[in-house]
Design a protein around this motif. Structure first.
Motif, mmCIF file in Angstrom:
data_model
loop_
_atom_site.group_PDB
_atom_site.id
_atom_site.type_symbol
_atom_site.label_atom_id
_atom_site.label_comp_id
_atom_site.label_asym_id
_atom_site.label_seq_id
_atom_site.Cartn_x
_atom_site.Cartn_y
_atom_site.Cartn_z
ATOM 1 N N ASN A 1 -0.467 -1.469 -4.625
ATOM 2 C CA ASN A 1 -1.931 -1.549 -4.591
ATOM 3 C C ASN A 1 -2.567 -0.489 -5.477
ATOM 4 O O ASN A 1 -3.530 -0.752 -6.199
ATOM 5 C CB ASN A 1 -2.425 -1.375 -3.153
ATOM 6 N N ALA A 2 -2.030 0.728 -5.419
ATOM 7 C CA ALA A 2 -2.605 1.829 -6.198
ATOM 8 C C ALA A 2 -2.447 1.576 -7.695
ATOM 9 O O ALA A 2 -3.357 1.867 -8.486
ATOM 10 C CB ALA A 2 -1.943 3.146 -5.813
ATOM 11 N N GLY B 1 3.006 1.908 -3.590
ATOM 12 C CA GLY B 1 2.273 2.124 -4.830
ATOM 13 C C GLY B 1 1.805 0.877 -5.547
ATOM 14 O O GLY B 1 1.162 0.985 -6.601
ATOM 15 N N SER C 1 -3.599 7.114 -7.670
ATOM 16 C CA SER C 1 -4.883 7.382 -7.013
ATOM 17 C C SER C 1 -5.607 8.543 -7.692
ATOM 18 O O SER C 1 -6.836 8.502 -7.875
ATOM 19 C CB SER C 1 -4.657 7.707 -5.528
ATOM 20 N N ALA D 1 -5.192 -1.613 2.834
ATOM 21 C CA ALA D 1 -3.922 -1.030 3.272
ATOM 22 C C ALA D 1 -3.505 -1.527 4.652
ATOM 23 O O ALA D 1 -4.315 -2.050 5.418
ATOM 24 C CB ALA D 1 -4.038 0.493 3.298
ATOM 25 N N GLY E 1 7.519 5.710 -3.797
ATOM 26 C CA GLY E 1 6.273 4.978 -3.604
ATOM 27 C C GLY E 1 5.118 5.894 -3.236
ATOM 28 O O GLY E 1 3.999 5.742 -3.748
ATOM 29 N N SER E 2 5.374 6.850 -2.379
ATOM 30 C CA SER E 2 4.330 7.808 -1.988
ATOM 31 C C SER E 2 3.880 8.639 -3.186
ATOM 32 O O SER E 2 2.684 8.894 -3.371
ATOM 33 C CB SER E 2 4.852 8.717 -0.873
ATOM 34 N N SER F 1 0.810 -1.211 0.000
ATOM 35 C CA SER F 1 0.000 0.000 0.000
ATOM 36 C C SER F 1 0.850 1.270 0.000
ATOM 37 O O SER F 1 0.483 2.273 -0.615
ATOM 38 C CB SER F 1 -0.935 0.017 1.217
ATOM 39 N N ALA G 1 3.666 -0.579 -11.441
ATOM 40 C CA ALA G 1 3.949 0.234 -10.257
ATOM 41 C C ALA G 1 5.300 -0.119 -9.649
ATOM 42 O O ALA G 1 6.085 0.764 -9.291
ATOM 43 C CB ALA G 1 2.837 0.042 -9.223
ATOM 44 N N PRO H 1 -7.742 -2.522 -2.864
ATOM 45 C CA PRO H 1 -6.480 -2.115 -2.223
ATOM 46 C C PRO H 1 -6.600 -1.962 -0.714
ATOM 47 O O PRO H 1 -6.739 -0.855 -0.187
ATOM 48 C CB PRO H 1 -6.161 -0.777 -2.902
ATOM 49 N N THR I 1 1.850 6.404 -5.513
ATOM 50 C CA THR I 1 0.538 6.129 -4.917
ATOM 51 C C THR I 1 -0.403 7.298 -5.158
ATOM 52 O O THR I 1 -1.564 7.117 -5.556
ATOM 53 C CB THR I 1 0.672 5.869 -3.403
#
Length: 336
Positions: free
Chosen positions: A100-101, A98, A165, A262, A157-158, A95, A133, A260, A161
């Motif tokens: 999951n996103a 990235g 999103s 988290a 990653g942030s 999560s 990702a 997703p 994400t």
């Protein structure tokens, strides 16, 4: 030597206890909810099915829900453990980095473009999204002279994400069909999922879990650092490729089924290492049991908070996960 054997036996007994707790939680998941089910009805539904409302709920709702919660929880936990070991980053998880996103973005795009998409196709779309990702995040996190560092890969990653999103929300706003089909799914839920959805991803997730267990010893070496692993004769590039494939199959399969969800991938690996140390030969099986147990308990609790309505299980894991994430970030955890 004797103390080591005693410790191993103790860990094995505790692991067995956790798997027994998973079995009990699965049974509770079948029995409890808006409609109360008796154990007699559960047994009767598979020995003398009569088409009653209770039997239909058991076979088409409760049992698939329990199986999906256990499988997704285990998959996300092991994926998180591997990501933390691979990046040597205590905050790594599907999560946060990235994965999951990315999978969610490609699934929502598929819903918007294809009028009638099968579960098997959706599974491969989720896997492909997770792969994209991972490739982008690891690529961005490896830029620069010092290569991949925990801070750089977390920032990458942030960023990805947030990027995926935003694109997902844009597609939902422009496609009414995608919005209706994916709104509840994007929160993360194991409710109203058919068993066929789990069957579509189960072979890949099961294979990934087996490989994760077999690769545990190699991950112990790799977690010491690339230089040490290479000095010990390990082909680090090969182990990393296999580890990434394991992450993709587990995270992609989980997102394809439940959306997703988290924080499971952050919470469970840390708790497993707290119980058994940093040996991946124990961390992985403990993560399987604890991940399944966490999501089962979260799903059962989600049924009773605003009864007769239900809270998506992704909200439940976030309630627990956000404070834990802050705690790990402030502590600057050093678990591998």
């Amino acid at each position: 030597m004797n103390s080591g054997r005693i410790a191993s036996r103790y860990r094995a007994l505790v692991l067995i206890l956790f798997f027994v707790m998973v079995a009990v939680a699965m049974m509770c998941s079948v029995l409890f909810g808006v409609t109360q089910i008796s154990l007699h009805n559960v047994i009767e539904s598979y020995t003398a099915f009569n088409g009653s409302n209770e039997h239909l709920i058991i076979q088409h709702t409760r049992v698939p829900r329990a199986l999906i919660a256990a499988a997704v929880g285990a998959g996300l936990a092991v994926a998180g453990a591997y990501m933390q070991g691979l990046t040597r980053n205590p905050l790594a998880s599907p999560s946060i980095l990235g994965v999951n996103a990315g999978a969610a973005f490609f699934v929502v795009t598929a819903y918007a473009l294809v009028s009638d998409i099968s579960y098997n196709v959706l599974t491969w779309v989720a896997f492909f999204g997770a792969a994209v990702a991972v490739a982008v995040v690891y690529g961005l996190g490896s830029l620069g002279r010092d290569g991949m560092t925990p801070i750089k890969i977390t920032l990458a990653g942030s960023a990805m994400t947030a990027f995926f999103s935003s694109l997902t929300q844009g597609i939902q706003l422009t496609s009414g069909k995608a919005f209706e089909q994916t709104l509840f799914w994007l929160v993360g839920s194991v409710a109203d999922r058919e068993l066929s959805m789990l069957q579509a991803v189960a072979p890949y997730m099961l294979a990934a879990l087996v490989v994760a267990l077999l690769l545990a010893g190699q991950m112990n070496v790799l977690s010491m650092g690339d230089d040490v692993a290479t000095g010990l004769g390990q082909r680090t590039w090969m182990i990393k490729i296999v580890a990434v494939i394991v992450i993709l199959l587990l995270a992609g399969g989980s997102v394809a089924v439940a959306g997703p969800i988290a924080f499971v991938g952050i919470i469970i690996p840390h708790f497993a290492r707290f119980l058994v140390g940093t040996d991946y030969k124990w961390v992985i099986p403990y993560s399987i049991a604890l991940g399944a147990l966490l999501l089962l308990i979260a799903d059962i609790g989600a049924r009773f908070i605003v009864m007769p309505k239900e809270v998506p299980v992704g909200v439940m894991t976030a309630i627990v996960g956000v404070p834990f994430f802050v705690y790990v970030a402030r502590k600057g955890g050093n678990g591998k």
